[in-house]
Design a protein around this motif. Structure first.
Motif: not given
Length: 420
Positions: A203-213, A400-404
């Motif tokens: 769920f967490n990956e769906g609600y706030t994606a750790t990376a990507g556009p 600089d630290g986030t991949l999102s």
């Protein structure tokens, strides 16, 4: 007997997702071959997806799927058996009569007791086996229980399909030979905790994606909620399950207001609360109250209560921060989760001022991962305290630290806004 011949494709997809884990569980329980059983179920789902929208849904869709999948599995096992006989010239490992597919009228493929959602829970326990890494548990759960294709899972995790296929294959090999049954009573709580943790991570990956556009991946969030609802149907009096479902529903209710028209991130205190899903908030609040009444308040129950307090506030300034801080104090006392400690620091700042919040942030141990979240909170509190130069540096460090991509754009915009 058939249903209306023009069955909606989306209704069929929902029906297949509902029955897929029960069908897979029934085959694995009967034949004990996880990998070929899953392939057989996928083949049956493909056949159903092609036939049902035109021919109508069978009266017993689950039995239909089990019959088709079991026959596909039987054919494969027969083929494998014949090959082994030719290559090794040894006796067949399985009696021939075990591979006789029953006629359609003999119930769901002659698999002993009727399949039920208990098989779904047992399958979840298998996919969350302690021998697997969290990443492997998530991938196998989405594949076997969620019914997502390898390509869909790969896209959700921003990796190549071949890489995800290898991860899933390794996970299947790791659980090969594991008996398909619920864990023993003495092991049940630990295994259930692993299942809920996997659903929480999905769920967490769906609600706030750790990376990507994209900031939000609604397919993953919806899948996590769907699977958690299935677990709750089986364990309706388990407070942890009810609490986790409440947390997901209350959090996802805010999703429509989290991004702007260009996909930019909108923080909680700036969101248009009129856009929040009030029906979901009512359901989630009721679930949160029920979860707290079902036993000692655990991590998910406390997080759900915090989410409910946020959702019930008509305006950001109406948020009951003292109550939220009290709940975070209980949560931090229970769990070493860095995210809980960081949430407590924000609550401290809202109740006692930004300098008190900064002191709470500075007292936290440096996280091994997710450092950018700590930098982002520190930047926000420095800005509120009036130290714009330090806040600007912290915002840039967080960016600089986030991949999102949306998070990075938001953090850099905050930094630029504070430029002289």
């Amino acid at each position: 007997m058939k249903a209306d011949r023009t069955t909606d494709v989306h209704d069929v997809e929902d029906l297949l997702r509902l029955h897929a884990p029960q069908v897979l569980g029934a085959l694995v329980r009967r034949y004990g071959h996880f990998d070929p059983a899953e392939d057989a179920v996928q083949e049956a789902l493909i056949v159903a997806a092609g036939q049902w929208p035109e021919d109508g849904v069978p009266e017993n869709p689950r039995g239909w799927l089990i019959r088709v999948a079991s026959r596909r599995l039987i054919d494969r096992l027969r083929s494998d058996e014949a090959r082994r006989r030719r290559e090794e010239t040894v006796a067949a490992l399985t009696p021939a009569d075990a591979f006789v597919a029953p006629p359609p009228g003999e119930g769901p493929a002659g698999l002993g007791r009727a399949p039920s959602e208990d098989d779904t829970l047992t399958l979840l326990f298998l996919c969350c086996h302690p021998a697997l890494s969290p990443a492997a548990q998530i991938a196998l759960t989405l594949r076997a229980v969620g019914g997502l294709t390898t390509a869909e899972i790969a896209r959700a995790h921003l990796v190549e399909e071949a890489t995800m296929a290898q991860r899933i294959s390794r996970a299947k090999r790791a659980v090969r030979g594991t008996e398909f049954r619920p864990p023993e009573p003495q092991d049940r709580d630990r295994r259930l905790a692993a299942v809920l943790q996997v659903l929480y991570l999905i769920f967490n990956e769906g609600y706030t994606a750790t990376a990507g556009p994209a900031l939000h991946r609604p397919d993953l969030a919806r899948e996590a909620i769907r699977l958690t609802r299935a677990v709750r149907r089986l364990l309706p009096h388990e407070g942890r399950v009810t609490g986790l479902l409440a947390l997901m529903v209350l959090t996802e209710a805010r999703a429509p207001a989290r991004t702007g028209c260009d996909g930019e991130l909108i923080p909680l205190d700036a969101q248009d609360r009129a856009v929040w899903d009030r029906t979901a908030i009512a359901e989630g609040t009721a679930l949160a109250e029920e979860a707290l009444a079902q036993g000692p308040a655990g991590d998910y129950q406390l997080q759900a209560a915090i989410a409910a307090l946020h959702d019930e506030a008509a305006r950001a300034e109406d948020t009951d921060w003292p109550q939220i801080l009290a709940l975070y104090e209980l949560l931090v006392h229970r769990t070493p989760d860095p995210a809980a400690a960081l949430g407590r620091a924000v609550a401290v700042a809202m109740v006692h001022g930004p300098r008190a919040g900064l002191a709470a942030v500075d007292a936290l141990a440096e996280p091994s991962a997710g450092r950018y979240r700590l930098d982002a909170v520190r930047a926000h509190l420095l800005e509120r305290a009036g130290d714009h130069e330090a806040a600007r540096a912290a915002y840039r460090a967080a960016a600089d630290g986030t991949l999102s991509d949306p998070e990075a754009r938001y953090l850099r915009a905050r930094a630029d806004r504070l430029s002289p």
